[in-house]
Design an enzyme around this catalytic site. Structure first.
Site, PDB file in Angstrom:
ATOM      1  N   GLY B  10      64.291  54.246  82.762  1.00 48.49           N
ATOM      2  CA  GLY B  10      65.303  53.639  81.891  1.00 48.49           C
ATOM      3  C   GLY B  10      65.393  54.302  80.524  1.00 48.49           C
ATOM      4  CB  ALA B  11      64.338  57.655  79.381  1.00 49.27           C
ATOM      5  N   GLY B  13      68.535  53.970  78.164  1.00 49.88           N
ATOM      6  CA  GLY B  13      68.935  52.681  77.594  1.00 49.88           C
ATOM      7  C   GLY B  13      68.420  52.536  76.172  1.00 49.88           C
ATOM      8  CB  THR B  15      64.437  48.976  75.778  1.00 55.41           C
ATOM      9  OG1 THR B  15      64.965  47.759  75.239  1.00 55.41           O
ATOM     10  CG2 THR B  15      62.935  48.853  75.933  1.00 55.41           C
ATOM     11  N   GLY B  16      64.566  52.039  76.333  1.00 51.49           N
ATOM     12  CA  GLY B  16      63.911  53.248  76.838  1.00 51.49           C
ATOM     13  C   GLY B  16      63.956  54.391  75.831  1.00 51.49           C
ATOM     14  CE  LYS B  42      75.283  57.985  84.264  1.00 46.93           C
ATOM     15  NZ  LYS B  42      74.810  56.610  84.177  1.00 46.93           N
ATOM     16  CE  LYS B 125      63.013  40.500  80.905  1.00 47.99           C
ATOM     17  NZ  LYS B 125      63.103  41.949  81.012  1.00 47.99           N
TER      18      LYS B 125
END
Lengths: 324, 324
Positions: B10-11, B13, B15-16, B42, B125
């Protein structure tokens, strides 16, 4: 210091009885027992009353206001409700929060297992724990492993342990090497008396333990102390899994059949204790438990060897049939 | 000492991105990013590759064996998967256990809330956390409260904060007095770099925090630093509850509608943060969290005041629309 006021639910069960004895013996507690109206006249309740314990009559499935009023002024509520009724603790916890109870001890008193998806009994308990956490109610969860009283084999040629056994037992699961946390039912209440007076255990999980033994070790100790050769019925891991599967199917077919539920509990325990190997100190610590042996190094639990000696001397009382 | 090998999911995003920056800045980590095949080309991924970060292409919904093989030799797997895909982490965790990953950091990165029954996002979660616990996989859960970047009001007459806002904001909930744990998105990765190198945080929950502020305090700080008077849209507790009810009904009608899910997340957050008041240090500690401020007293987080000064100077980057 004033005595801590404890309200105990389930005092006539095996666990509740041990808790009651432990708290009274400890001396720092003023204990009241909570009894449902239909049980008020039972001899077991009368006997407890004769020991000077106050009996509070209330229906835990009744109105919340009544459950608030009986918990006003209570420091610690301890629940040892029967295994079939775990979810009935929800209202009692809601009321405990409203009454300002300082510590709620929900019905745990079992082996160490993950919070979800391995044992249906643990799944029910988890729903109660999650309810407590939503309420922001101070709590302590106390697990005790498996009792000596249901962990010994009875397959001696002399049959001299039969008097104390709830059911005959000669099973060894898999290779018999999986260690398990065990402890004496008579110690359960003595541990509890220590734990609920301790600030370190507030909002924590704690496990108690006398020994960590595999089935092979248990059989060896019994053979050594009796001088007899035990019969062993080997149960394979595949059989353990098949039993769980069967119990799940039967449970879905007839969810209200109590025997199906008991079979499911038994199958789940075997799966968790002997196949997964959950009921061990290392895994307990991974799950966040404190180790009561480390908290109370002066506490001398009754070891399994001592239990077997008592068994030989005819001193062990057979648990009632409320343990599942 | 050899660098710790981290696999980050998820880098790209919000948070990532912060985690990636924090780990690279820290210097003790060799970071690889995990990217699904459809995202390999991408521009955001190419840009990360240009920084010397190894890009690993794999489908986390694909075969377990592949997820095992890419995690062989990895010390720490960190997941910052999007909010809609929480349950897809299950296989990655299963594979992490098989690959011998030493610490798994599941996608938490949110406000403090009880494990079940208050926020649907937290419920998802929790299913992942419970799966991890069944696996006996070493883990750390890191929650960060609410970002400064989504906690500031935009209702200034000058509109000069609009450039950095994901959405206009002028709401004050209830009496506006409920304190909340907040922190800067830019600090999230710096905290993470400290936490995942720390033995004390293994198999624990940790929360990070720059400030604990109520909405009234946030509005006052902004008014003080801008010299402008903010418009306030008062939302009653009844309205918060009505929104949750509405979002639940819509979600049940059309479970696959992404907008319904986003509305549910927003309604749940308001309910938890402003009505229940969950997102506070005391409650976090009750739930078993460690406080990162106590673990790392030398860490100087970006305070909300400093964030507002950066806002005034045009230095804040608007988060992408992946945050819910």
């Amino acid at each position: 210091m004033a005595k801590q006021r404890v309200l105990l639910l389930g005092a006539t069960g095996n666990t509740g009885e041990s808790i009651l004895n432990g708290l009274l013996e400890h001396g720092a507690y003023e204990v009241q027992i909570l009894v449902r109206p239909s049980s008020a006249e039972k001899p077991a309740v009368k006997k407890i009353a004769e020991r000077g314990v106050k009996v509070v009559i209330a229906d835990i499935n009744g109105p919340i206001e009544e459950l608030v009023s009986i918990q006003k002024g209570i420091d610690v509520t301890v629940s040892a409700i029967d295994a079939q009724s775990q979810l009935s603790q929800m209202n009692l916890a809601t009321a405990a929060k409203k009454a300002g109870v300082k510590r709620f001890v929900p019905c745990a008193w079992t082996s160490v297992a993950p919070p979800e998806g391995v044992m249906i009994l643990r799944d029910h308990k988890e729903q109660v724990y999650n309810h407590i956490k939503r309420l922001y109610l101070p709590y302590t969860v106390i697990d005790v492993g498996f009792w000596h009283q249901v962990s010994f084999p009875t397959s001696l040629p002399s049959r001299r342990f039969d008097y104390a056994a709830m059911a005959p037992s000669n099973e060894v699961h898999g290779d018999g090497e999986r260690p398990n946390i065990i402890g004496d039912l008579r110690d359960l209440g003595r541990w509890t008396a220590r734990i609920i007076a301790d600030e370190r255990t507030l909002n924590k999980y704690v496990f108690t333990c006398s020994d960590v033994l595999s089935e092979n070790q248990i059989y060896s100790i019994v053979e050594e102390l009796t001088g007899e050769k035990l019969e062993r019925n080997q149960i394979s891991y595949e059989e353990i899994e098949a039993k769980v599967k069967e119990a799940k199917i039967n449970g879905e077919k007839e969810p209200d059949n109590v025997m199906n539920r008991v079979m499911r509990f038994k199958a789940d325990y075997d799966y968790s204790k002997y196949l997964r190997g959950d009921n061990q100190p290392e895994y307990a610590k991974y799950l966040g438990y404190l180790d009561a042996r480390e908290l109370y190094p002066d506490f001398r639990p009754i070891t399994f060897r001592e239990f077997v000696k008592d068994l030989l001397e005819g001193k062990i009382v057979k648990p009632h049939y409320d343990f599942l």
